[in-house]
Design a protein around this motif. Structure first.
Motif, short mmCIF file in Angstrom:
data_model
loop_
_atom_site.label_atom_id
_atom_site.label_comp_id
_atom_site.label_asym_id
_atom_site.label_seq_id
_atom_site.Cartn_x
_atom_site.Cartn_y
_atom_site.Cartn_z
N UNK A 177 -2.16 13.63 -14.80
CA UNK A 177 -1.97 12.24 -14.31
C UNK A 177 -3.44 11.59 -13.81
N UNK A 178 -3.63 10.27 -13.83
CA UNK A 178 -4.76 9.70 -13.08
C UNK A 178 -4.00 8.56 -12.42
N UNK A 179 -4.77 7.82 -11.43
CA UNK A 179 -4.38 7.09 -10.34
C UNK A 179 -4.91 5.76 -10.64
N UNK A 180 -4.63 4.46 -10.60
CA UNK A 180 -5.12 3.31 -10.38
C UNK A 180 -4.39 2.41 -9.43
N UNK A 181 -5.21 1.97 -8.32
CA UNK A 181 -4.82 0.91 -7.36
C UNK A 181 -5.24 -0.30 -7.96
N UNK A 182 -3.96 -1.26 -7.63
CA UNK A 182 -4.22 -2.64 -8.13
C UNK A 182 -4.70 -3.48 -7.00
N UNK A 217 0.73 -1.22 -0.12
CA UNK A 217 0.24 -0.23 -0.16
C UNK A 217 1.03 1.18 0.04
N UNK A 218 2.16 1.18 0.27
CA UNK A 218 3.05 2.33 0.00
C UNK A 218 3.86 2.23 -1.13
N UNK A 219 3.71 1.33 -2.04
CA UNK A 219 4.42 1.05 -3.33
C UNK A 219 3.70 1.94 -4.41
N UNK A 220 4.66 2.61 -5.09
CA UNK A 220 4.08 3.61 -6.30
C UNK A 220 4.92 3.41 -7.55
N UNK A 221 4.14 3.38 -8.59
CA UNK A 221 4.89 3.19 -9.88
C UNK A 221 4.39 4.38 -10.76
N UNK A 222 5.28 5.09 -11.44
CA UNK A 222 4.74 6.18 -12.34
C UNK A 222 5.03 5.69 -13.73
N UNK A 223 4.17 5.62 -14.60
CA UNK A 223 4.30 5.29 -15.85
C UNK A 223 3.60 6.69 -16.87
N UNK A 224 5.01 6.97 -17.63
CA UNK A 224 4.50 8.19 -18.55
C UNK A 224 4.06 7.44 -19.85
N UNK A 225 2.91 8.08 -20.21
CA UNK A 225 2.27 7.68 -21.31
C UNK A 225 2.10 8.93 -22.40
N UNK A 226 1.72 8.70 -23.63
CA UNK A 226 1.35 9.54 -24.67
C UNK A 226 -0.30 9.57 -24.58
N UNK A 227 -0.71 10.73 -25.00
CA UNK A 227 -1.99 10.82 -24.90
C UNK A 227 -2.96 10.36 -23.79
N UNK A 228 -2.60 11.00 -22.60
CA UNK A 228 -3.30 10.57 -21.40
C UNK A 228 -4.91 10.50 -21.56
N UNK A 229 -5.42 11.36 -22.00
CA UNK A 229 -6.81 11.58 -22.15
C UNK A 229 -7.49 10.22 -22.69
N UNK A 230 -6.96 9.76 -23.87
CA UNK A 230 -7.39 8.57 -24.56
C UNK A 230 -6.95 7.29 -23.83
N UNK A 231 -5.71 7.46 -23.12
CA UNK A 231 -5.47 6.39 -22.39
C UNK A 231 -6.33 5.87 -21.06
N UNK A 232 -6.86 7.05 -20.60
CA UNK A 232 -7.58 7.13 -19.36
C UNK A 232 -9.09 6.51 -20.01
N UNK A 233 -9.57 7.02 -21.04
CA UNK A 233 -10.87 6.56 -21.40
C UNK A 233 -10.81 4.93 -21.90
N UNK A 234 -9.57 4.43 -22.34
CA UNK A 234 -9.52 3.16 -22.69
C UNK A 234 -9.40 2.35 -21.54
#
Length: 123
Positions: free
Chosen positions: A104-109, A61-78
């Motif tokens: 950015x947006x966040x996703x908890x696994x 719960x304290x582990x974080x990973x940042x993944x840089x992506x292109x076209x954030x909005x379309x990636x979020x929609x997908x």
């Protein structure tokens, strides 16, 4: 000093290894078992991490990973279309946040690992 590095890989834990494996496969990542309870998860060539059948709540719960992506909005929609929070217990998907440095947006696994998916304004 010259570092002859080719890639960097972090290790993350899984509360339920089979569920986390399915989660990352549903996300579109390639999961390659290396040994019992240990897999290489590939996002894209040379962008990988290790998933292990190990869970320590405070660590995950304290582990974080940042993944840089292109076209954030379309990636979020997908990502939203995948319906991950409905398919996997504990998974949360945020909306996009806009900051001075970028967005950015966040996703908890399923184990609580926090993923940051983002773009930088000036990189």
């Amino acid at each position: 000093m010259n570092h002859p590095a080719k890639s960097i890989r972090t290790f993350i834990g899984a509360k339920n290894f089979e569920e986390s494996t399915r989660f990352y496969q549903t996300l579109g990542f390639t999961v390659k078992p290396l040994s019992k309870g240990f897999s290489l998860v590939t996002v894209k060539e040379n962008i990988c991490f290790y998933l292990q059948d190990y869970y320590f709540k405070e660590w995950c719960e304290n582990c974080m990973i940042f993944l840089e992506v292109e076209q954030l909005e379309s990636y979020w929609e997908a990502m939203k279309v995948l319906g991950l929070p409905d398919k996997f217990k504990g998974v949360k998907l945020s909306t996009i946040k806009h900051e001075e440095w970028g967005s950015e947006f966040f996703l908890h696994d399923p184990a609580g690992v926090l993923w940051h998916f983002g773009v930088f304004k000036n990189n």
